[in-house]
Structures are given as structure tokens and as C-alpha cells.
Write a protein that holds these residues in place. Structure first.
Motif, PDB file in Angstrom:
ATOM      1  N   ASP A 171      -3.282  12.647 -33.081  1.00  0.00           N
ATOM      2  CA  ASP A 171      -4.716  12.815 -33.358  1.00  0.00           C
ATOM      3  C   ASP A 171      -5.186  11.560 -34.109  1.00  0.00           C
ATOM      4  OD1 ASP A 171      -7.175  13.486 -34.384  1.00  0.00           O
ATOM      5  OD2 ASP A 171      -6.607  15.486 -35.055  1.00  0.00           O
ATOM      6  N   MET A 188     -12.015  16.300 -30.350  1.00  0.00           N
ATOM      7  CA  MET A 188     -11.735  17.744 -30.463  1.00  0.00           C
ATOM      8  C   MET A 188     -10.441  17.951 -31.264  1.00  0.00           C
ATOM      9  SD  MET A 188     -12.650  20.812 -29.042  1.00  0.00           S
ATOM     10  CE  MET A 188     -11.927  22.426 -29.087  1.00  0.00           C
ATOM     11  N   THR A 200     -16.700  16.985 -35.412  1.00  0.00           N
ATOM     12  CA  THR A 200     -15.777  17.100 -34.270  1.00  0.00           C
ATOM     13  C   THR A 200     -16.079  18.350 -33.447  1.00  0.00           C
ATOM     14  OG1 THR A 200     -14.176  18.326 -35.570  1.00  0.00           O
ATOM     15  CG2 THR A 200     -13.894  15.929 -35.490  1.00  0.00           C
ATOM     16  N   GLY A 201     -17.111  19.086 -33.825  1.00  0.00           N
ATOM     17  CA  GLY A 201     -17.496  20.274 -33.066  1.00  0.00           C
ATOM     18  C   GLY A 201     -16.769  21.524 -33.509  1.00  0.00           C
ATOM     19  N   SER A 202     -16.029  21.429 -34.630  1.00  0.00           N
ATOM     20  CA  SER A 202     -15.323  22.603 -35.153  1.00  0.00           C
ATOM     21  C   SER A 202     -16.114  23.192 -36.315  1.00  0.00           C
ATOM     22  CB  SER A 202     -13.926  22.219 -35.628  1.00  0.00           C
ATOM     23  OG  SER A 202     -13.217  21.649 -34.555  1.00  0.00           O
ATOM     24  N   SER A 238      -7.292  20.143 -32.915  1.00  0.00           N
ATOM     25  CA  SER A 238      -6.509  21.341 -32.585  1.00  0.00           C
ATOM     26  C   SER A 238      -6.876  22.434 -33.591  1.00  0.00           C
ATOM     27  CB  SER A 238      -5.016  21.032 -32.662  1.00  0.00           C
ATOM     28  OG  SER A 238      -4.634  20.884 -34.014  1.00  0.00           O
ATOM     29  N   LYS A 239      -6.600  23.675 -33.199  1.00  0.00           N
ATOM     30  CA  LYS A 239      -6.914  24.808 -34.072  1.00  0.00           C
ATOM     31  C   LYS A 239      -6.148  24.667 -35.393  1.00  0.00           C
ATOM     32  CE  LYS A 239      -7.580  29.664 -33.514  1.00  0.00           C
ATOM     33  NZ  LYS A 239      -7.141  30.898 -32.940  1.00  0.00           N
TER      34      LYS A 239
END
Ligand code: OFO
Length: 165
Positions: free
Chosen positions: A113, A1, A64-66, A3-4
Motif C-alpha cells: 500500500d 482504496m 481514500t473513500g473509507s 484494505s479493510k
């Protein structure tokens, strides 16, 4: 995941890679209009590689699901003064991209990360290779010289570099 903030930075890089691709494609058009077929082919291949760099980032962000976001990109320049001017601009641009990759790597390291650090390693090596190959092009241009039939031999030499890849 991710970070924004990392997603935002990777998405910016997606746009930069797209811009690089358009820049080299446009440069290839300039070379084509000057009858520099070797340079045009070299730059077209470069444009394709940049597109692949863009897709690699796009896929990573998605995996990564983003959400990968394709933003708007500015139009590249269409006119260049000479072959050396054009390839100097390529080198300057690649150095700028290297700086951006380094900034991304710094952020990924600061965030611990590890996945993105690992992913970016490939770009670090790629930038090293690209800067080296464009420096070789500039060395050839400098050694042969652009006066008289020099342009013809420069074009052949740069087209020859493409075949060795
Ligand atoms: Fe040559 O820049 Fe992509 O990474």
C-alpha cells in the motif's frame, strides 16, 4: 482504496492521537495547578499538535473513500509525582506511539500500500522529532535538578523551548 484491515488500523491510530491530545491537555492542567506556567504552555501546545495529527489521519482515511471512525478513548491520569515523572511518562507514551506507527508502516509495506507508506512517512519523522524534544526536556530537568528553586528554572527553560519552536 485501502484494505479493510488498514482502515481499522488507521482508525485505531485516530483514537491514539486523540488520547495523546487529552493526555497532554490533562498534564497541562496538573502543571497549571502547580504554578508551572512554562510547562503548562508547552503541554498545551503539544496537545494541539496531537489533535492536528488526529485530523491528518481522519482526512487521509476520508480521502481514500473509507469511513474514518472516532472511537471511545479512556480518560488520562490526573496526578503526577513530579515534573520529571510527568515528562518521563510523556517520553514513554511517545515511544509507544512510535511503536504503533512502525507497526502501521510494516502493515502498509506488507500490503504494498504505497500511498499509506508515503502518508506514514510524515509520522515517522514527527515521532523522531518529538522523542528528541522530550528527551531534551528530561535532560534539562536532570541538569537543573528539582530541589529548591530548581523547579522555577526548569519551568522557565521548558517555557523557553516552546518559544523556539
Ligand atoms: Fe506525538 O504522537 Fe502524534 O503522532
Amino acid at each position: 482504496m485501502l484494505s479493510k484491515s488498514m482502515v481499522g488500523k488507521l482508525n485505531n491510530q485516530i483514537d491514539l492521537e486523540s488520547f495523546s491530545s487529552n493526555l497532554y491537555l490533562q498534564m497541562s492542567a496538573w502543571a497549571g495547578t502547580k504554578g508551572l506556567e512554562g510547562c503548562a504552555a508547552f503541554l498545551r501546545a503539544q496537545a494541539k499538535e496531537e489533535l492536528a495529527h488526529m485530523h491528518r489521519l481522519f482526512k487521509y482515511v476520508q480521502e481514500t473513500g473509507s469511513l474514518p471512525v472516532v472511537g471511545s478513548i479512556e480518560a488520562p491520569p490526573t496526578e503526577f509525582n513530579s515534573i520529571s515523572d510527568l515528562f518521563q511518562q510523556v517520553l514513554n507514551h511517545e515511544k509507544k506511539i512510535t511503536g504503533k506507527i512502525n507497526e502501521l508502516m510494516d502493515s502498509a509495506q506488507q500490503e504494498n500500500d504505497h500511498s499509506t507508506v508515503h502518508f506514514l512517512q510524515w509520522y515517522v519523522s514527527e515521532q523522531h522529532e518529538e522523542e528528541h524534544s522530550i528527551q531534551q526536556v528530561l535532560d534539562k530537568i536532570h541538569n537543573i535538578g528539582e530541589s529548591g528553586s530548581g523547579v522555577y528554572f526548569i519551568d522557565r527553560a521548558i517555557g523557553g523551548m516552546l518559544r523556539k519552536r
